[in-house]
Design an enzyme around this catalytic site. Structure first.
Site, PDB file in Angstrom:
ATOM      1  N   GLU A 183     -77.965  62.707  15.328  1.00  0.00           N
ATOM      2  CA  GLU A 183     -76.422  61.931  15.705  1.00  0.00           C
ATOM      3  C   GLU A 183     -76.578  61.397  17.260  1.00  0.00           C
ATOM      4  O   GLU A 183     -77.046  61.952  18.342  1.00  0.00           O
ATOM      5  CB  GLU A 183     -75.315  62.798  15.766  1.00  0.00           C
TER       6      GLU A 183
ATOM      7  N   CYS B 116     -75.058  58.024  24.079  1.00  0.00           N
ATOM      8  CA  CYS B 116     -75.133  59.646  24.113  1.00  0.00           C
ATOM      9  C   CYS B 116     -76.196  59.979  23.355  1.00  0.00           C
ATOM     10  O   CYS B 116     -75.726  59.828  22.155  1.00  0.00           O
ATOM     11  CB  CYS B 116     -73.836  60.492  23.943  1.00  0.00           C
TER      12      CYS B 116
ATOM     13  N   CYS C 212     -81.289  73.273  17.911  1.00  0.00           N
ATOM     14  CA  CYS C 212     -81.097  73.479  19.401  1.00  0.00           C
ATOM     15  C   CYS C 212     -81.545  74.782  19.590  1.00  0.00           C
ATOM     16  O   CYS C 212     -80.762  75.828  18.534  1.00  0.00           O
ATOM     17  CB  CYS C 212     -79.706  73.282  20.292  1.00  0.00           C
TER      18      CYS C 212
ATOM     19  N   CYS D 208     -76.246  78.354  21.978  1.00  0.00           N
ATOM     20  CA  CYS D 208     -74.476  78.309  22.918  1.00  0.00           C
ATOM     21  C   CYS D 208     -73.772  78.724  21.765  1.00  0.00           C
ATOM     22  O   CYS D 208     -73.825  78.001  20.780  1.00  0.00           O
ATOM     23  CB  CYS D 208     -73.977  77.774  23.426  1.00  0.00           C
TER      24      CYS D 208
ATOM     25  N   CYS E 201     -71.372  75.772  20.197  1.00  0.00           N
ATOM     26  CA  CYS E 201     -72.404  74.954  19.752  1.00  0.00           C
ATOM     27  C   CYS E 201     -72.710  74.613  18.644  1.00  0.00           C
ATOM     28  O   CYS E 201     -73.595  75.239  18.711  1.00  0.00           O
ATOM     29  CB  CYS E 201     -72.436  74.190  21.128  1.00  0.00           C
TER      30      CYS E 201
ATOM     31  N   CYS F  96     -71.630  68.148  20.938  1.00  0.00           N
ATOM     32  CA  CYS F  96     -72.850  67.439  19.558  1.00  0.00           C
ATOM     33  C   CYS F  96     -72.846  68.233  18.740  1.00  0.00           C
ATOM     34  O   CYS F  96     -72.146  69.837  18.437  1.00  0.00           O
ATOM     35  CB  CYS F  96     -73.724  67.977  20.392  1.00  0.00           C
TER      36      CYS F  96
HETATM   37  N1  SAH Z   1     -78.059  70.671  25.029  1.00  0.00           N
HETATM   38  C1  SAH Z   1     -77.440  70.573  26.667  1.00  0.00           C
HETATM   39  C2  SAH Z   1     -77.504  69.159  26.339  1.00  0.00           C
HETATM   40  C3  SAH Z   1     -76.153  68.615  24.886  1.00  0.00           C
HETATM   41  S1  SAH Z   1     -74.969  69.901  24.985  1.00  0.00           S
HETATM   42  C4  SAH Z   1     -76.705  71.102  27.388  1.00  0.00           C
HETATM   43  O1  SAH Z   1     -76.063  72.214  26.636  1.00  0.00           O
HETATM   44  O2  SAH Z   1     -76.097  70.266  28.332  1.00  0.00           O
HETATM   45  C5  SAH Z   1     -73.374  68.909  26.060  1.00  0.00           C
HETATM   46  C6  SAH Z   1     -72.173  69.232  26.305  1.00  0.00           C
HETATM   47  O3  SAH Z   1     -71.609  69.412  25.048  1.00  0.00           O
HETATM   48  C7  SAH Z   1     -72.504  70.330  26.813  1.00  0.00           C
HETATM   49  O4  SAH Z   1     -71.824  70.255  27.793  1.00  0.00           O
HETATM   50  C8  SAH Z   1     -71.793  71.913  26.103  1.00  0.00           C
HETATM   51  O5  SAH Z   1     -71.497  72.369  26.640  1.00  0.00           O
HETATM   52  C9  SAH Z   1     -71.439  71.146  25.107  1.00  0.00           C
HETATM   53  N2  SAH Z   1     -70.127  71.110  23.791  1.00  0.00           N
HETATM   54  C10 SAH Z   1     -70.737  71.854  23.048  1.00  0.00           C
HETATM   55  N3  SAH Z   1     -70.008  72.518  21.660  1.00  0.00           N
HETATM   56  C11 SAH Z   1     -69.432  71.760  22.512  1.00  0.00           C
HETATM   57  C12 SAH Z   1     -68.093  72.086  22.145  1.00  0.00           C
HETATM   58  N4  SAH Z   1     -67.544  72.460  20.125  1.00  0.00           N
HETATM   59  N5  SAH Z   1     -66.658  71.371  22.510  1.00  0.00           N
HETATM   60  C13 SAH Z   1     -66.599  71.081  23.400  1.00  0.00           C
HETATM   61  N6  SAH Z   1     -68.323  70.880  24.449  1.00  0.00           N
HETATM   62  C14 SAH Z   1     -69.351  71.287  23.711  1.00  0.00           C
HETATM   63 FE1  SF4 Z   2     -78.467  73.557  22.283  1.00  0.00          FE
HETATM   64 FE2  SF4 Z   2     -75.351  73.628  22.623  1.00  0.00          FE
HETATM   65 FE3  SF4 Z   2     -76.043  75.421  24.208  1.00  0.00          FE
HETATM   66 FE4  SF4 Z   2     -76.704  72.327  24.429  1.00  0.00          FE
HETATM   67  S1  SF4 Z   2     -74.503  73.445  24.588  1.00  0.00           S
HETATM   68  S2  SF4 Z   2     -78.375  73.781  24.564  1.00  0.00           S
HETATM   69  S3  SF4 Z   2     -77.074  71.441  22.404  1.00  0.00           S
HETATM   70  S4  SF4 Z   2     -76.835  75.236  21.358  1.00  0.00           S
END
Ligand code: SAH
Ligand code: SF4
Length: 375
Positions: free
Chosen positions: A93, A106, A113, A117, A120, A334
Site C-alpha cells: 500500500e 508515502c 517487514c 515492532c 506495527c 503502515c
Molecule cells: N520501517 C520504517 C518505515 C515504515 S514505519 C520505520 O519503522 O521507520 C513508518 C512509521 O509508522 C514509523 O515511525 C512507525 O513507528 C509508525 N507506526 C507503525 N505502526 C504504527 C501505529 N500502529 N500507529 C502509529 N504509528 C505507527
Molecule cells: Fe517494520 Fe513497522 Fe517496525 Fe517500520 S515500524 S520497522 S514497518 S515493523
C-alpha cells in the site's frame, strides 16, 4: 521464456545501454527515457514513438507498474490510501496525503517487514520480500497520475510498509530516479534504526532527509516495543545520527509513536528531549493508531495527554509536530489496509490470539501504578 526486464529497474547507464540495443537513432532513446521520467505505464502510452519501436521494445522489456486493487474514499483533508497488487500477487500500500499546499506520497519499500515492532501491523504480519525499484517508483507514478499533481508540489516519504534500509540497493536506484522529478530535500526515508544503512546513506552524494523511529525515551522500553534495539542499541544509533551529515537548514526527524500510559508521560518527554539534545532534530509525535491485530493494551492517548507531552517537549527546547488526525479516518499507519484484508483471509490461523498480545513488563522509570492510573 525469460522474464522481461522492467526498464524502471535499470540504473541510467544500464538503461541507456539496453535501449540502444533496440532503439535508434539516439534521440528515440532519449524520448523513451523522458517517458520513463514521466512515469509512462505502457509502451503504447509513448505516443511520439513509431509503432515499430513500441513493438520492438515490448518484445524485450516491460514498463509494468503496480496495479491498484482498492483505494479508500478521500479523508476530510483529501488523503487517500491505495492498495496495490504486484506481478507475483503480493499486496502493498501507499498513501496520498495533502498537507497545506503540498502533497506527499508515502511509499512502501518491502511487502512486509521482518523488523517486528510490536505496535506495527506490518511487523505483526512478518517478513516479506524487497520491492524492486520499478515497484517503488510505480507506486509514486501511478498515484501521481491518478491524482494529477504537478511534480513540483510533490514530496515523497518512505514510511509505508517495510524497512527501506534493509532494501538498500533498490532504495538507492529508486531515489536516483525520483530525484529527476523531486529534489532530495523533498524526499524522506524513515528507518527503525538500521545503523549500517544509516552509515551507507551518509556516504551518498545526494541524500534524502532522514527520519528515525525512536518511539521510546530509553533503551529498555525501546527494546520492548522495537526488538531491533538489541541488535542496534539506542546509544549507538544516537551516535550514528550525530555523525550523519546534514545540509544547511535540514533536520533529522525523530518519530515517536505515543502509546497511552507507556511512553507519553511528561517525564518521558523530558527524557526524549535529553536523548536528542545537540542533534539538529525535530520530533514528529504520532498518536498510536489502534488495530485489532495489535496488543490490546496499546491505546492512543487522549488529546489532553498528547498536548501535555508535546508542551513538555516544547518547554524543553524541542521543535515538534503532531500527526494528529491525518490518516486516522483512513487508517494510514503502515500496513493497516492490507492488514484488514489479510486478517480476513488468515482469520483461522490467527484464531486463539497471539503472543504479541501480552503487555511488556513495566520499567523502573514507569511504575505500573502510574501507568494504571492514567488509563
Ligand atoms: N520501517 C520504517 C518505515 C515504515 S514505519 C520505520 O519503522 O521507520 C513508518 C512509521 O509508522 C514509523 O515511525 C512507525 O513507528 C509508525 N507506526 C507503525 N505502526 C504504527 C501505529 N500502529 N500507529 C502509529 N504509528 C505507527
Ligand atoms: Fe517494520 Fe513497522 Fe517496525 Fe517500520 S515500524 S520497522 S514497518 S515493523
Amino acid at each position: 521464456m525469460t522474464a522481461l526486464v522492467n526498464l524502471y529497474d535499470l540504473a541510467p547507464a544500464d538503461l541507456h545501454r539496453a535501449l540502444s540495443e533496440v532503439v535508434s537513432p539516439a534521440f528515440r532513446v532519449r524520448q523513451v527515457a523522458e517517458w520513463l521520467q514521466r512515469g509512462a505505464g505502457s509502451f503504447d502510452a509513448m505516443t511520439n514513438l513509431p509503432k515499430e519501436i513500441r513493438v520492438a521494445l515490448a518484445e524485450r522489456f516491460t514498463v509494468a507498474q503496480p496495479e491498484i486493487v482498492a483505494v479508500t474514499e478521500p479523508a476530510a483533508d483529501g488523503s487517500r490510501k491505495y492498495l496495490f497488487r504486484l506481478a507475483d500477487g503480493q499486496r502493498i500500500e501507499a498513501v496520498f496525503m495533502i498537507i497545506g499546499d503540498r502533497v506527499s506520497i508515502c511509499l512502501s519499500s518491502q511487502a512486509g517487514c521482518a523488523v517486528g515492532c510490536t505496535f506495527c501491523v506490518t511487523g505483526f504480519f512478518g517478513a516479506g520480500r524487497n520491492l524492486t525499484p520499478a515497484e517503488m517508483l510505480g507506486q509514486f507514478h501511478v498515484i501521481q497520475r491518478e491524482q494529477q499533481v504537478p511534480m513540483e508540489q510533490m514530496n515523497v516519504v518512505f514510511m509505508g510498509m517495510g524497512e527501506p534500509l534493509l532494501n538498500f540497493d533498490n532504495l538507492v536506484l529508486t531515489l536516483e530516479a525520483l530525484y529527476r522529478n523531486v529534489a532530495p530535500r523533498r524526499v524522506t526515508v524513515s528507518t527503525s534504526g538500521i545503523i549500517p544503512g544509516i552509515e551507507a546513506l551518509a556516504q551518498l552524494e545526494r541524500r534524502p532527509n532522514l527520519a528515525i523511529s525512536v518511539n521510546a525515551p530509553d533503551r529498555k522500553r525501546r527494546e520492548e516495543i522495537m526488538p531491533i534495539t538489541s541488535k542496534y542499541p539506542l546509544e549507538q544509533l544516537m551516535a550514528a545520527l550525530r555523525k550523519f551529515p546534514l545540509e544547511k537548514g535540514r533536520d533529522i526527524t525523530i518519530e515517536y509513536v505515543l502509546l497511552a500510559g507507556y511512553n507519553d508521560a511528561p517525564h518521558d518527554a523530558v527524557a526524549l528531549a535529553r536523548l536528542i539534545r545537540g542533534l539538529h532534530a525535530k520530533v514528529n509525535a504520532i498518536p498510536f493508531n489502534e488495530d485489532a491485530n495489535l496488543p490490546q493494551w496499546m491505546k492512543r492517548p487522549s488529546d489532553r495527554e498528547i498536548d501535555r507531552f508535546v508542551d513538555t517537549l516544547v518547554r524543553n527546547g524541542v521543535r515538534v509536530t503532531v500527526r494528529r488526525s491525518k490518516g486516522r479516518d483512513i487508517a494510514a499507519a503502515c500496513g493497516q489496509l492490507r492488514g484488514k484484508e489479510i486478517a480476513k483471509s488468515r482469520a483461522s490461523r490467527l484464531a486463539g490470539g497471539s503472543s504479541t498480545s501480552a503487555r511488556p513488563r513495566h520499567t523502573a522509570s514507569e511504575p505500573a501504578s502510574e501507568a494504571g492510573s492514567r488509563r
